[in-house]
Write a protein that holds these residues in place. Structure first.
Motif, PDB file in Angstrom:
ATOM      1  N   GLU A 117      14.069  10.163   6.490  1.00 16.45           N
ATOM      2  CA  GLU A 117      15.666   9.444   6.442  1.00 16.45           C
ATOM      3  C   GLU A 117      16.477  10.664   6.184  1.00 16.45           C
ATOM      4  O   GLU A 117      17.624  10.618   7.057  1.00 16.45           O
ATOM      5  N   LEU A 118      16.301  11.703   5.789  1.00 16.75           N
ATOM      6  CA  LEU A 118      17.164  12.842   5.815  1.00 16.75           C
ATOM      7  C   LEU A 118      17.319  13.504   7.296  1.00 16.75           C
ATOM      8  O   LEU A 118      18.426  13.719   7.701  1.00 16.75           O
ATOM      9  N   ALA A 119      16.031  13.409   8.042  1.00 17.99           N
ATOM     10  CA  ALA A 119      16.274  13.826   9.439  1.00 17.99           C
ATOM     11  C   ALA A 119      16.889  13.128  10.210  1.00 17.99           C
ATOM     12  O   ALA A 119      17.911  13.453  11.103  1.00 17.99           O
ATOM     13  N   LYS A 120      16.793  11.684   9.927  1.00 14.41           N
ATOM     14  CA  LYS A 120      17.781  10.524  10.596  1.00 14.41           C
ATOM     15  C   LYS A 120      19.207  10.804  10.192  1.00 14.41           C
ATOM     16  O   LYS A 120      20.074  10.791  11.371  1.00 14.41           O
ATOM     17  N   GLN A 121      19.487  10.963   8.961  1.00  9.12           N
ATOM     18  CA  GLN A 121      20.961  11.229   8.844  1.00  9.12           C
ATOM     19  C   GLN A 121      21.394  12.387   9.559  1.00  9.12           C
ATOM     20  O   GLN A 121      22.536  12.508   9.679  1.00  9.12           O
ATOM     21  N   SER A 122      20.529  13.272   9.565  1.00 10.71           N
ATOM     22  CA  SER A 122      21.096  14.560  10.276  1.00 10.71           C
ATOM     23  C   SER A 122      21.104  14.764  11.674  1.00 10.71           C
ATOM     24  O   SER A 122      21.514  15.538  12.417  1.00 10.71           O
ATOM     25  N   GLY A 123      20.568  13.692  12.294  1.00  3.13           N
ATOM     26  CA  GLY A 123      20.565  13.402  13.905  1.00  3.13           C
ATOM     27  C   GLY A 123      19.570  14.514  14.465  1.00  3.13           C
ATOM     28  O   GLY A 123      19.429  14.664  15.648  1.00  3.13           O
ATOM     29  N   MET A 124      18.317  14.691  13.600  1.00  2.00           N
ATOM     30  CA  MET A 124      17.423  15.428  14.113  1.00  2.00           C
ATOM     31  C   MET A 124      16.052  14.739  14.005  1.00  2.00           C
ATOM     32  O   MET A 124      16.008  14.158  13.216  1.00  2.00           O
ATOM     33  N   MET A 154      12.363  14.801  12.970  1.00  2.00           N
ATOM     34  CA  MET A 154      11.489  15.401  11.694  1.00  2.00           C
ATOM     35  C   MET A 154      10.874  16.710  12.064  1.00  2.00           C
ATOM     36  O   MET A 154      11.146  17.581  10.971  1.00  2.00           O
ATOM     37  N   SER A 155      10.486  16.945  13.170  1.00  2.00           N
ATOM     38  CA  SER A 155      10.025  18.427  13.420  1.00  2.00           C
ATOM     39  C   SER A 155      11.103  19.442  13.243  1.00  2.00           C
ATOM     40  O   SER A 155      10.808  20.310  12.651  1.00  2.00           O
TER      41      SER A 155
END
Length: 103
Positions: A21-28, A30-31
């Motif tokens: 979820e944090l990766a999604k919020q950052s637009g990045m 997961m890797s």
């Protein structure tokens, strides 16, 4: 840079979902998100930036039109009170966004 190494780790499914979820919020991906965090890079997400940039774009277009008309001699007096007001509000919004993201 080409990613040539696979790295795996064990974690709880809850932690994985939180990271996802944090990766999604950052637009990045997961890797990329995990790599950035592990290398001590700051990941900053600025909410509301799209609207601010949209307003800046409109102000820029209006100013360009006024400058063009002034160069053509079709406008001699320009009252920019409303433009100054909108620009001031926009400046304050940007300042608020930047101050909110200080660490």
């Amino acid at each position: 840079m080409k990613k040539d190494i696979k790295f795996s780790t064990r974690m709880t499914s809850g932690d994985r979902e939180s990271i996802k979820e944090l990766a999604k919020q950052s637009g990045m991906s997961m890797s990329n998100y995990v790599t950035a965090c592990c290398l001590g890079k700051q990941v900053v997400v600025i909410d509301g930036l799209k609207e601010v940039l949209k307003e800046l774009k409109y102000i820029g277009k209006n100013l360009n039109q006024l400058v063009t008309l002034a160069h053509m001699g079709r406008v001699t007096v320009i009252h920019l009170d409303s433009t100054l007001q909108v620009f001031s509000e926009l400046r304050d919004a940007v300042r608020m966004i930047l101050e909110r993201k200080r660490w």
